[in-house]
Design a protein around this motif. Structure first.
Motif, PDB file in Angstrom:
ATOM      1  N   VAL A   1      29.439 -45.774  71.870  1.00 31.14           N
ATOM      2  CA  VAL A   1      29.176 -46.659  73.015  1.00 31.14           C
ATOM      3  C   VAL A   1      28.244 -45.966  74.014  1.00 31.14           C
ATOM      4  O   VAL A   1      28.156 -44.740  74.054  1.00 31.14           O
ATOM      5  N   ASN A   2      27.537 -46.782  74.791  1.00 29.55           N
ATOM      6  CA  ASN A   2      26.707 -46.342  75.925  1.00 29.55           C
ATOM      7  C   ASN A   2      25.473 -45.532  75.541  1.00 29.55           C
ATOM      8  O   ASN A   2      24.922 -44.814  76.380  1.00 29.55           O
ATOM      9  N   ALA A   3      24.994 -45.656  74.312  1.00 26.76           N
ATOM     10  CA  ALA A   3      23.752 -44.954  73.941  1.00 26.76           C
ATOM     11  C   ALA A   3      22.583 -45.462  74.781  1.00 26.76           C
ATOM     12  O   ALA A   3      21.706 -44.690  75.175  1.00 26.76           O
ATOM     13  N   ASP A   4      22.576 -46.770  75.073  1.00 27.83           N
ATOM     14  CA  ASP A   4      21.443 -47.372  75.792  1.00 27.83           C
ATOM     15  C   ASP A   4      21.325 -46.891  77.229  1.00 27.83           C
ATOM     16  O   ASP A   4      20.253 -46.978  77.834  1.00 27.83           O
ATOM     17  N   VAL A   5      22.416 -46.348  77.815  1.00 29.78           N
ATOM     18  CA  VAL A   5      22.344 -45.861  79.199  1.00 29.78           C
ATOM     19  C   VAL A   5      22.273 -44.329  79.265  1.00 29.78           C
ATOM     20  O   VAL A   5      22.271 -43.757  80.346  1.00 29.78           O
ATOM     21  N   SER A   6      22.234 -43.671  78.106  1.00 27.63           N
ATOM     22  CA  SER A   6      22.160 -42.212  78.107  1.00 27.63           C
ATOM     23  C   SER A   6      20.785 -41.765  78.581  1.00 27.63           C
ATOM     24  O   SER A   6      19.782 -42.457  78.344  1.00 27.63           O
ATOM     25  N   PRO A   7      20.686 -40.610  79.262  1.00 28.37           N
ATOM     26  CA  PRO A   7      19.381 -40.098  79.692  1.00 28.37           C
ATOM     27  C   PRO A   7      18.414 -39.930  78.515  1.00 28.37           C
ATOM     28  O   PRO A   7      17.208 -40.151  78.665  1.00 28.37           O
ATOM     29  N   ALA A   8      18.933 -39.562  77.350  1.00 28.30           N
ATOM     30  CA  ALA A   8      18.069 -39.353  76.183  1.00 28.30           C
ATOM     31  C   ALA A   8      17.284 -40.611  75.841  1.00 28.30           C
ATOM     32  O   ALA A   8      16.099 -40.547  75.507  1.00 28.30           O
ATOM     33  N   VAL A   9      17.943 -41.758  75.932  1.00 22.74           N
ATOM     34  CA  VAL A   9      17.296 -43.026  75.566  1.00 22.74           C
ATOM     35  C   VAL A   9      16.596 -43.653  76.770  1.00 22.74           C
ATOM     36  O   VAL A   9      15.426 -44.043  76.705  1.00 22.74           O
ATOM     37  N   LYS A  10      17.307 -43.699  77.909  1.00 24.64           N
ATOM     38  CA  LYS A  10      16.807 -44.441  79.066  1.00 24.64           C
ATOM     39  C   LYS A  10      15.645 -43.722  79.765  1.00 24.64           C
ATOM     40  O   LYS A  10      14.676 -44.356  80.196  1.00 24.64           O
ATOM     41  N   LEU A  11      15.729 -42.391  79.879  1.00 31.47           N
ATOM     42  CA  LEU A  11      14.724 -41.649  80.646  1.00 31.47           C
ATOM     43  C   LEU A  11      13.750 -40.868  79.769  1.00 31.47           C
ATOM     44  O   LEU A  11      12.627 -40.604  80.186  1.00 31.47           O
ATOM     45  N   GLN A  12      14.201 -40.498  78.574  1.00 29.67           N
ATOM     46  CA  GLN A  12      13.405 -39.563  77.783  1.00 29.67           C
ATOM     47  C   GLN A  12      12.852 -40.169  76.497  1.00 29.67           C
ATOM     48  O   GLN A  12      12.289 -39.456  75.671  1.00 29.67           O
ATOM     49  N   GLY A  13      13.017 -41.460  76.336  1.00 26.42           N
ATOM     50  CA  GLY A  13      12.444 -42.144  75.176  1.00 26.42           C
ATOM     51  C   GLY A  13      12.938 -41.627  73.848  1.00 26.42           C
ATOM     52  O   GLY A  13      12.237 -41.696  72.837  1.00 26.42           O
ATOM     53  N   GLY A  14      14.144 -41.109  73.825  1.00 23.99           N
ATOM     54  CA  GLY A  14      14.673 -40.511  72.603  1.00 23.99           C
ATOM     55  C   GLY A  14      15.481 -41.492  71.759  1.00 23.99           C
ATOM     56  O   GLY A  14      15.665 -42.658  72.117  1.00 23.99           O
ATOM     57  N   LEU A  15      15.943 -40.994  70.656  1.00 22.63           N
ATOM     58  CA  LEU A  15      16.808 -41.754  69.757  1.00 22.63           C
ATOM     59  C   LEU A  15      18.099 -40.973  69.556  1.00 22.63           C
ATOM     60  O   LEU A  15      18.083 -39.745  69.509  1.00 22.63           O
ATOM     61  N   VAL A  16      19.199 -41.701  69.441  1.00 25.79           N
ATOM     62  CA  VAL A  16      20.486 -41.060  69.180  1.00 25.79           C
ATOM     63  C   VAL A  16      20.847 -41.282  67.715  1.00 25.79           C
ATOM     64  O   VAL A  16      20.888 -42.418  67.243  1.00 25.79           O
ATOM     65  N   SER A  17      21.061 -40.193  66.996  1.00 26.50           N
ATOM     66  CA  SER A  17      21.452 -40.270  65.583  1.00 26.50           C
ATOM     67  C   SER A  17      22.960 -40.092  65.469  1.00 26.50           C
ATOM     68  O   SER A  17      23.523 -39.172  66.064  1.00 26.50           O
ATOM     69  N   HIS A  18      23.582 -40.982  64.692  1.00 25.56           N
ATOM     70  CA  HIS A  18      25.017 -40.852  64.418  1.00 25.56           C
ATOM     71  C   HIS A  18      25.169 -39.994  63.166  1.00 25.56           C
ATOM     72  O   HIS A  18      24.904 -40.438  62.055  1.00 25.56           O
ATOM     73  N   VAL A  19      25.583 -38.756  63.353  1.00 26.08           N
ATOM     74  CA  VAL A  19      25.695 -37.812  62.238  1.00 26.08           C
ATOM     75  C   VAL A  19      26.955 -38.102  61.416  1.00 26.08           C
ATOM     76  O   VAL A  19      26.974 -37.961  60.202  1.00 26.08           O
ATOM     77  N   MET A  20      28.014 -38.518  62.102  1.00 28.00           N
ATOM     78  CA  MET A  20      29.267 -38.867  61.422  1.00 28.00           C
ATOM     79  C   MET A  20      29.617 -40.311  61.759  1.00 28.00           C
ATOM     80  O   MET A  20      29.276 -40.797  62.840  1.00 28.00           O
ATOM     81  N   THR A  21      30.267 -40.991  60.846  1.00 26.09           N
ATOM     82  CA  THR A  21      30.706 -42.367  61.108  1.00 26.09           C
ATOM     83  C   THR A  21      32.224 -42.483  61.121  1.00 26.09           C
ATOM     84  O   THR A  21      32.779 -43.477  61.567  1.00 26.09           O
ATOM     85  N   GLU A  22      32.907 -41.464  60.605  1.00 29.73           N
ATOM     86  CA  GLU A  22      34.370 -41.454  60.602  1.00 29.73           C
ATOM     87  C   GLU A  22      34.857 -40.016  60.694  1.00 29.73           C
ATOM     88  O   GLU A  22      34.087 -39.070  60.482  1.00 29.73           O
ATOM     89  N   VAL A  23      36.126 -39.866  61.024  1.00 23.42           N
ATOM     90  CA  VAL A  23      36.678 -38.522  61.185  1.00 23.42           C
ATOM     91  C   VAL A  23      38.118 -38.524  60.673  1.00 23.42           C
ATOM     92  O   VAL A  23      38.844 -39.516  60.822  1.00 23.42           O
ATOM     93  N   ASP A  24      38.507 -37.425  60.053  1.00 24.39           N
ATOM     94  CA  ASP A  24      39.865 -37.293  59.527  1.00 24.39           C
ATOM     95  C   ASP A  24      40.778 -36.786  60.638  1.00 24.39           C
ATOM     96  O   ASP A  24      40.514 -35.741  61.231  1.00 24.39           O
TER      97      ASP A  24
END
Length: 199
Positions: A110-133
């Motif tokens: 959640v909240n990737a769209d409001v992160s500084p990486a995306v909102k201010l720095q034109g970056g992309l957020v990669s989801h390295v994991m999709t689940e966790v044990d």
């Protein structure tokens, strides 16, 4: 969402018997665990087929009603037909309320769209994991774990140790000393942030 499935003890065994069950719209399965013998069961196919499409069915405590007796269980495995829309077999594990269990739970980002990486720095957020044990008592098992990306800056990453866990829940990788990356942000870093601010 609470799931309740009706099942019956399966008397006939063997490949031929399984084929006859499937032709009749039934699903062979097995229930095991909690220091009891494994029990072969049979369920209606379609309710299980549609429930398998829902995330909560894979991670939550299910209620199996076997000949009228209710039993809390977890889905452990299922096999699909190679090309038909058909479940071939399903495995459930009995749940002991006082015994911790291992379950894979999905991560909800959640909240990737409001992160500084995306909102201010034109970056992309990669989801390295999709689940966790995780490991927890059955009553404390979460259906998912939320990953808050709102503070992520370009070049930063979130690790398992950064996740906020419900009470009583442990991540098994952390117990083994493995602090894997969950999400990472690319981008231009501080320079990109200054350019965005100037604009």
């Amino acid at each position: 969402m609470a799931y309740e499935l009706n099942a019956a003890k399966r008397e006939e065994m063997g490949t031929g018997a399984s084929r006859r069950l499937r032709r009749a719209g039934k699903l062979p399965g097995v229930i095991y665990g909690a220091n009891q013998d494994a029990q072969s069961i049979v369920l209606e196919h379609n309710p299980v087929f549609y429930a398998l499409k829902e995330e909560g069915f894979h991670t939550g405590i299910l209620t199996l009603v076997i000949d009228g007796a209710k039993q809390p269980v977890l889905l452990r495995d299922f096999q699909m037909h190679p090309y038909k829309q058909q479940v071939m077999h399903i495995d459930f594990q009995r749940v002991d309320a006082n015994e911790k269990m291992h379950v894979k739970v999905p991560l909800h980002f959640v909240n990737a769209d409001v992160s500084p990486a995306v909102k201010l720095q034109g970056g992309l957020v990669s989801h390295v994991m999709t689940e966790v044990d995780v490991r927890a008592l059955p009553g404390q098992l979460p259906s998912f774990i939320e990953v808050d990306l709102s503070g992520l800056k370009a070049g930063q990453s979130l690790h398992l140790s950064d996740l906020k866990l419900p009470e009583g829940v442990e991540i098994t990788a952390l117990l083994r000393g493995e602090n894997s990356t969950v999400a990472a942000a690319s981008g231009h870093g501080p320079a990109g942030e200054e350019e965005a601010a100037a604009e």
